[in-house]
Motif scaffolding. Structure first.
Motif, PDB file in Angstrom:
ATOM      1  N   LEU A  48      -3.969  -5.270  -0.366  1.00 54.74           N
ATOM      2  CA  LEU A  48      -4.415  -6.656  -0.311  1.00 54.74           C
ATOM      3  C   LEU A  48      -4.843  -7.022   1.106  1.00 54.74           C
ATOM      4  CD1 LEU A  48      -1.830  -8.595  -2.504  1.00 54.74           C
ATOM      5  CD2 LEU A  48      -4.216  -8.155  -3.002  1.00 54.74           C
ATOM      6  N   TRP A  49      -3.919  -6.858   2.036  1.00 55.80           N
ATOM      7  CA  TRP A  49      -4.204  -7.201   3.426  1.00 55.80           C
ATOM      8  C   TRP A  49      -3.484  -6.198   4.319  1.00 55.80           C
ATOM      9  CZ3 TRP A  49      -0.704  -9.376   7.164  1.00 55.80           C
ATOM     10  CH2 TRP A  49      -1.328  -9.756   8.359  1.00 55.80           C
ATOM     11  N   GLN A  50      -4.239  -5.641   5.226  1.00 60.25           N
ATOM     12  CA  GLN A  50      -3.753  -4.604   6.123  1.00 60.25           C
ATOM     13  C   GLN A  50      -3.010  -3.545   5.321  1.00 60.25           C
ATOM     14  OE1 GLN A  50      -2.038  -6.182   9.710  1.00 60.25           O
ATOM     15  NE2 GLN A  50      -3.953  -7.151  10.280  1.00 60.25           N
ATOM     16  N   ASN A  51      -1.711  -3.330   5.541  1.00 64.53           N
ATOM     17  CA  ASN A  51      -1.013  -2.245   4.843  1.00 64.53           C
ATOM     18  C   ASN A  51      -0.083  -2.745   3.740  1.00 64.53           C
ATOM     19  OD1 ASN A  51       0.690  -3.434   6.661  1.00 64.53           O
ATOM     20  ND2 ASN A  51       1.494  -1.551   7.518  1.00 64.53           N
ATOM     21  N   THR A  52      -0.344  -3.935   3.208  1.00 65.01           N
ATOM     22  CA  THR A  52       0.460  -4.437   2.085  1.00 65.01           C
ATOM     23  C   THR A  52      -0.348  -4.294   0.805  1.00 65.01           C
ATOM     24  OG1 THR A  52      -0.280  -6.702   2.487  1.00 65.01           O
ATOM     25  CG2 THR A  52       1.814  -6.041   3.471  1.00 65.01           C
ATOM     26  N   ALA A  53       0.259  -3.708  -0.208  1.00 69.28           N
ATOM     27  CA  ALA A  53      -0.438  -3.405  -1.452  1.00 69.28           C
ATOM     28  C   ALA A  53      -0.037  -4.358  -2.570  1.00 69.28           C
ATOM     29  CB  ALA A  53      -0.140  -1.964  -1.882  1.00 69.28           C
ATOM     30  N   GLU A  60       9.735  -4.005  -0.097  1.00 73.94           N
ATOM     31  CA  GLU A  60       8.682  -3.089   0.347  1.00 73.94           C
ATOM     32  C   GLU A  60       7.782  -3.750   1.393  1.00 73.94           C
ATOM     33  OE1 GLU A  60       8.030  -0.231  -3.556  1.00 73.94           O
ATOM     34  OE2 GLU A  60       7.139  -2.247  -3.573  1.00 73.94           O
ATOM     35  N   VAL A  61       7.469  -5.030   1.196  1.00 71.83           N
ATOM     36  CA  VAL A  61       6.649  -5.732   2.188  1.00 71.83           C
ATOM     37  C   VAL A  61       7.411  -5.840   3.503  1.00 71.83           C
ATOM     38  CG1 VAL A  61       5.526  -7.919   2.798  1.00 71.83           C
ATOM     39  CG2 VAL A  61       5.264  -6.987   0.491  1.00 71.83           C
ATOM     40  N   LEU A  62       8.699  -6.173   3.433  1.00 72.73           N
ATOM     41  CA  LEU A  62       9.512  -6.266   4.652  1.00 72.73           C
ATOM     42  C   LEU A  62       9.576  -4.925   5.377  1.00 72.73           C
ATOM     43  CD1 LEU A  62      12.420  -8.580   3.474  1.00 72.73           C
ATOM     44  CD2 LEU A  62      10.696  -9.096   5.230  1.00 72.73           C
ATOM     45  N   ALA A  63       9.660  -3.835   4.641  1.00 72.37           N
ATOM     46  CA  ALA A  63       9.694  -2.503   5.258  1.00 72.37           C
ATOM     47  C   ALA A  63       8.345  -2.159   5.889  1.00 72.37           C
ATOM     48  CB  ALA A  63      10.077  -1.452   4.223  1.00 72.37           C
ATOM     49  N   THR A  64       7.272  -2.620   5.274  1.00 70.75           N
ATOM     50  CA  THR A  64       5.929  -2.338   5.763  1.00 70.75           C
ATOM     51  C   THR A  64       5.518  -3.274   6.893  1.00 70.75           C
ATOM     52  OG1 THR A  64       5.323  -1.613   3.549  1.00 70.75           O
ATOM     53  CG2 THR A  64       3.519  -2.111   5.021  1.00 70.75           C
ATOM     54  N   ARG A  65       5.968  -4.524   6.786  1.00 68.25           N
ATOM     55  CA  ARG A  65       5.608  -5.548   7.769  1.00 68.25           C
ATOM     56  C   ARG A  65       6.867  -6.101   8.416  1.00 68.25           C
ATOM     57  NH1 ARG A  65       0.304  -6.124   9.176  1.00 68.25           N
ATOM     58  NH2 ARG A  65       1.366  -7.641  10.460  1.00 68.25           N
ATOM     59  N   PRO A  66       7.418  -5.456   9.448  1.00 67.01           N
ATOM     60  CA  PRO A  66       8.643  -5.932  10.080  1.00 67.01           C
ATOM     61  C   PRO A  66       8.495  -7.303  10.742  1.00 67.01           C
ATOM     62  CG  PRO A  66       7.816  -3.961  11.181  1.00 67.01           C
ATOM     63  CD  PRO A  66       6.933  -4.206  10.014  1.00 67.01           C
ATOM     64  N   ASP A  67       7.255  -7.759  10.959  1.00 75.85           N
ATOM     65  CA  ASP A  67       7.040  -9.090  11.531  1.00 75.85           C
ATOM     66  C   ASP A  67       7.125 -10.197  10.480  1.00 75.85           C
ATOM     67  OD1 ASP A  67       4.722  -8.019  10.394  1.00 75.85           O
ATOM     68  OD2 ASP A  67       3.363  -8.933  11.837  1.00 75.85           O
ATOM     69  N   ASN A 175      -7.833 -16.010   1.428  1.00 76.35           N
ATOM     70  CA  ASN A 175      -6.969 -15.520   0.344  1.00 76.35           C
ATOM     71  C   ASN A 175      -7.381 -14.118  -0.056  1.00 76.35           C
ATOM     72  OD1 ASN A 175      -5.545 -17.997   0.066  1.00 76.35           O
ATOM     73  ND2 ASN A 175      -7.332 -18.828  -0.966  1.00 76.35           N
ATOM     74  N   PHE A 176      -6.395 -13.241  -0.213  1.00 76.83           N
ATOM     75  CA  PHE A 176      -6.606 -11.866  -0.665  1.00 76.83           C
ATOM     76  C   PHE A 176      -5.873 -11.717  -1.993  1.00 76.83           C
ATOM     77  CE2 PHE A 176      -6.783 -12.003   3.896  1.00 76.83           C
ATOM     78  CZ  PHE A 176      -7.801 -11.143   4.254  1.00 76.83           C
ATOM     79  N   GLN A 177      -6.622 -11.428  -3.061  1.00 78.26           N
ATOM     80  CA  GLN A 177      -6.039 -11.280  -4.395  1.00 78.26           C
ATOM     81  C   GLN A 177      -6.656 -10.069  -5.086  1.00 78.26           C
ATOM     82  OE1 GLN A 177      -7.635 -15.034  -5.684  1.00 78.26           O
ATOM     83  NE2 GLN A 177      -5.597 -15.937  -5.769  1.00 78.26           N
ATOM     84  N   TYR A 178      -5.927  -9.526  -6.051  1.00 78.70           N
ATOM     85  CA  TYR A 178      -6.462  -8.448  -6.883  1.00 78.70           C
ATOM     86  C   TYR A 178      -7.074  -9.110  -8.101  1.00 78.70           C
ATOM     87  CZ  TYR A 178      -6.611  -4.114  -9.585  1.00 78.70           C
ATOM     88  OH  TYR A 178      -7.025  -3.043 -10.319  1.00 78.70           O
ATOM     89  N   ARG A 179      -8.377  -8.922  -8.320  1.00 82.24           N
ATOM     90  CA  ARG A 179      -9.060  -9.692  -9.337  1.00 82.24           C
ATOM     91  C   ARG A 179      -9.819  -8.884 -10.383  1.00 82.24           C
ATOM     92  NH1 ARG A 179      -9.735 -15.415  -9.267  1.00 82.24           N
ATOM     93  NH2 ARG A 179      -8.217 -16.079  -7.753  1.00 82.24           N
ATOM     94  N   TYR A 180      -9.656  -7.591 -10.452  1.00 88.14           N
ATOM     95  CA  TYR A 180     -10.404  -6.874 -11.475  1.00 88.14           C
ATOM     96  C   TYR A 180      -9.968  -7.311 -12.847  1.00 88.14           C
ATOM     97  CZ  TYR A 180     -13.145  -3.240  -9.164  1.00 88.14           C
ATOM     98  OH  TYR A 180     -14.089  -2.554  -8.471  1.00 88.14           O
ATOM     99  N   ALA A 181     -10.912  -7.639 -13.672  1.00 85.39           N
ATOM    100  CA  ALA A 181     -10.611  -7.930 -15.063  1.00 85.39           C
ATOM    101  C   ALA A 181     -10.257  -6.620 -15.752  1.00 85.39           C
ATOM    102  CB  ALA A 181     -11.829  -8.567 -15.733  1.00 85.39           C
ATOM    103  N   ASP A 182      -9.408  -6.693 -16.763  1.00 82.26           N
ATOM    104  CA  ASP A 182      -9.024  -5.488 -17.500  1.00 82.26           C
ATOM    105  C   ASP A 182     -10.250  -4.738 -18.000  1.00 82.26           C
ATOM    106  OD1 ASP A 182      -6.335  -5.867 -17.076  1.00 82.26           O
ATOM    107  OD2 ASP A 182      -6.050  -6.974 -18.944  1.00 82.26           O
ATOM    108  N   ALA A 183     -11.252  -5.447 -18.462  1.00 84.99           N
ATOM    109  CA  ALA A 183     -12.458  -4.810 -18.976  1.00 84.99           C
ATOM    110  C   ALA A 183     -13.185  -4.021 -17.898  1.00 84.99           C
ATOM    111  CB  ALA A 183     -13.387  -5.841 -19.588  1.00 84.99           C
ATOM    112  N   ALA A 184     -13.177  -4.541 -16.664  1.00 85.46           N
ATOM    113  CA  ALA A 184     -13.898  -3.868 -15.575  1.00 85.46           C
ATOM    114  C   ALA A 184     -13.278  -2.518 -15.254  1.00 85.46           C
ATOM    115  CB  ALA A 184     -13.943  -4.748 -14.339  1.00 85.46           C
ATOM    116  N   THR A 185     -11.977  -2.380 -15.444  1.00 85.78           N
ATOM    117  CA  THR A 185     -11.332  -1.102 -15.131  1.00 85.78           C
ATOM    118  C   THR A 185     -11.671  -0.045 -16.160  1.00 85.78           C
ATOM    119  OG1 THR A 185      -9.302  -1.680 -16.331  1.00 85.78           O
ATOM    120  CG2 THR A 185      -9.400  -2.250 -13.969  1.00 85.78           C
ATOM    121  N   GLN A 186     -12.231  -0.440 -17.297  1.00 79.20           N
ATOM    122  CA  GLN A 186     -12.592   0.507 -18.345  1.00 79.20           C
ATOM    123  C   GLN A 186     -14.013   1.051 -18.173  1.00 79.20           C
ATOM    124  OE1 GLN A 186     -10.217   1.495 -20.505  1.00 79.20           O
ATOM    125  NE2 GLN A 186      -8.919   0.137 -19.317  1.00 79.20           N
ATOM    126  N   LEU A 187     -14.782   0.477 -17.261  1.00 78.81           N
ATOM    127  CA  LEU A 187     -16.186   0.895 -17.077  1.00 78.81           C
ATOM    128  C   LEU A 187     -16.311   2.085 -16.156  1.00 78.81           C
ATOM    129  CD1 LEU A 187     -17.769  -2.613 -16.729  1.00 78.81           C
ATOM    130  CD2 LEU A 187     -17.721  -1.184 -18.747  1.00 78.81           C
TER     131      LEU A 187
END
Length: 187
Positions: A48-53, A60-67, A175-187
């Motif tokens: 999503l942003w830098q090294n956060t998935a 997991e975010v706290l381990a990845t982003r100590p700040d 804003n950073f979001q994951y927005r693929y529609a389910d249909a798009a992942t099938q193409l």
């Protein structure tokens, strides 16, 4: 995808292999032959942003982003996601911002970088130019110096990045979001 194996009538039945191999019957004179089963590799979650998935837990975010630290003033989005973590200060394009990590059902769903007061149209342009360098040409861009200005990018792995600016209410958010529609992942 293996739907099943058929056996001749009267053949002894044996337990299914517990390893990642499939056993097929060979000829009458030989034993069972192990055949590796191909497994589809799971794609890693997009960043999503830098090294956060997308989908990371709070830990997991706290381990990845100590700040990052727990949010004192938790905010809720319209979909129910809550800002569980934040980074209080981020210097970006000569301005101070904070970073909010929103979680939905325990999984990271959005990262928002929000101005800490006083954004200008020049700040909007500087951030938009930085996003162009990172993600390429925007999908849409609407600028109105006296009202609401926005820009939107979509990365190849489905990350939707939106910048919104409104100077009269001291608002410049990214804003950073994951927005693929389910249909798009099938193409």
């Amino acid at each position: 995808m293996v739907l099943g194996l058929f056996r001749r009538r009267g053949a002894e039945t044996e337990a299914a292999p517990t390893s990642s191999e499939l056993r097929l019957e060979a000829t009458q004179d030989s034993d069972m032959v192990p055949v590796p089963v191909a497994r589809r590799a799971e794609a890693p979650s997009p960043l999503l942003w830098q090294n956060t998935a997308y989908g990371m837990t709070v830990e997991e975010v706290l381990a990845t982003r100590p700040d990052a630290a727990p949010s004192g003033d938790r905010q809720m989005l319209h979909n129910g996601a809550v800002s569980e973590l934040r980074i209080p200060t981020l210097r970006l394009a000569e301005h101070d911002y904070s970073v909010l990590f929103y979680f939905l059902h325990g999984s990271l769903s959005q990262v928002t970088i929000a101005t800490r007061g006083g954004p200008t149209l020049n700040d909007f342009h500087a951030v938009a130019n930085a996003l162009r360098l990172r993600y390429g040409r925007e999908v849409s861009f609407k600028e109105n110096p006296t009202s609401f200005s926005t820009g939107e990018w979509l990365s190849a792995d489905g990350i939707n990045v939106v910048i919104a600016f409104h100077g009269e209410i001291d608002c410049l958010n990214i804003n950073f979001q994951y927005r693929y529609a389910d249909a798009a992942t099938q193409l």
